[in-house]
Motif scaffolding. Sequence first.
Motif, PDB file in Angstrom:
ATOM      1  N   ILE A   1      46.540  38.436  44.922  1.00  0.00           N
ATOM      2  CA  ILE A   1      45.251  38.988  45.349  1.00  0.00           C
ATOM      3  C   ILE A   1      44.417  37.861  45.970  1.00  0.00           C
ATOM      4  CG2 ILE A   1      43.063  39.909  44.482  1.00  0.00           C
ATOM      5  CD1 ILE A   1      44.727  41.563  42.505  1.00  0.00           C
TER       6      ILE A   1
ATOM      7  N   ASP B   1      41.357  38.785  48.014  1.00  0.00           N
ATOM      8  CA  ASP B   1      39.998  39.223  48.297  1.00  0.00           C
ATOM      9  C   ASP B   1      39.012  38.359  47.506  1.00  0.00           C
ATOM     10  OD1 ASP B   1      37.987  41.397  49.220  1.00  0.00           O
ATOM     11  OD2 ASP B   1      37.695  41.268  47.043  1.00  0.00           O
TER      12      ASP B   1
ATOM     13  N   GLN C   1      37.489  39.834  44.324  1.00  0.00           N
ATOM     14  CA  GLN C   1      38.466  40.011  43.255  1.00  0.00           C
ATOM     15  C   GLN C   1      38.898  38.669  42.679  1.00  0.00           C
ATOM     16  OE1 GLN C   1      41.132  42.711  45.642  1.00  0.00           O
ATOM     17  NE2 GLN C   1      41.062  43.959  43.800  1.00  0.00           N
TER      18      GLN C   1
ATOM     19  N   LEU D   1      36.433  37.551  40.179  1.00  0.00           N
ATOM     20  CA  LEU D   1      36.587  38.265  38.913  1.00  0.00           C
ATOM     21  C   LEU D   1      37.772  37.727  38.111  1.00  0.00           C
ATOM     22  CD1 LEU D   1      35.880  41.942  40.047  1.00  0.00           C
ATOM     23  CD2 LEU D   1      34.442  40.526  38.569  1.00  0.00           C
TER      24      LEU D   1
ATOM     25  N   LEU E   1      48.391  45.073  40.305  1.00  0.00           N
ATOM     26  CA  LEU E   1      47.527  46.227  40.509  1.00  0.00           C
ATOM     27  C   LEU E   1      48.329  47.515  40.371  1.00  0.00           C
ATOM     28  CD1 LEU E   1      45.221  45.336  43.547  1.00  0.00           C
ATOM     29  CD2 LEU E   1      44.476  45.942  41.233  1.00  0.00           C
TER      30      LEU E   1
END
Length: 250
Positions: free
Chosen positions: A40, A42, A45, A48, A139
């Motif tokens: 990931i 992004d 994200q 996080l 995900l």
Amino acid sequence: MSQCHILITRPQPENQLSCERVKQQGWQAVPLPMLNIEAIKDPAQVALIRSQIFNIDEYKYVIFVSKNAARLACEWLDECWPMLPIGINWIGIGQGTTQSLLAGGVPAIANPGHTSEALLDWLKPVKMRNEKVLIIRGLGGRPELGQQLQDRGAKVSYLSLYERRKPTYYAQTFFMLPDIDLIWVTSGESLTHLTDYANAHKPEWKSLPILTPSARVNQIAQELGWNKATNANGADDNSLIKATEIQTGK
């Protein structure tokens, strides 16, 4: 069957490692990943993820569902925790996942067996009520593990580190491949993608011996029309090699 051609559908970078092991056994490895693993990226994200890694010491159990989860988590732990927090039970589902964690410096243990179902069975004696559990995965991973832990009273959180995507292949890719004698598949999602491509370009593959990692995936294979599906009882190379030796009479 020293010239046995084995189609390896595991995603990279593990596909290359599996191919090397296959060659060491004297077989011919044919790489054709049926999943692309993409970390990931992004920015929101990623922020996080970093926050959850910094707070990982809040959990009693941290469970890694795959080698990719283990590999990427080790990179994050190296960045955020120069010394790992103590008091956490690090658990890898399957020997391959656990070995990846150990290689990355995480003192993980493996549950007996190699599936989420085996892990749940193993955790039965453990008092899970009110224990905080973090499941590290990709995900959109399977929800059964977390749901059943919640049913036992555990407080479950998720940390998704990567996305799984179907690779794009064209008819020419399949035309150029050598004749395949046996297939390794290591997840239900890879099997689904393989089935799509086989139906479109190589329907004869569905009559070949295909090794699957678990009873669950083996049942899916049979339902999808793979006539010679065999459960290798593990997605790790050792389990698949052992099952291949039985298939080939080596």
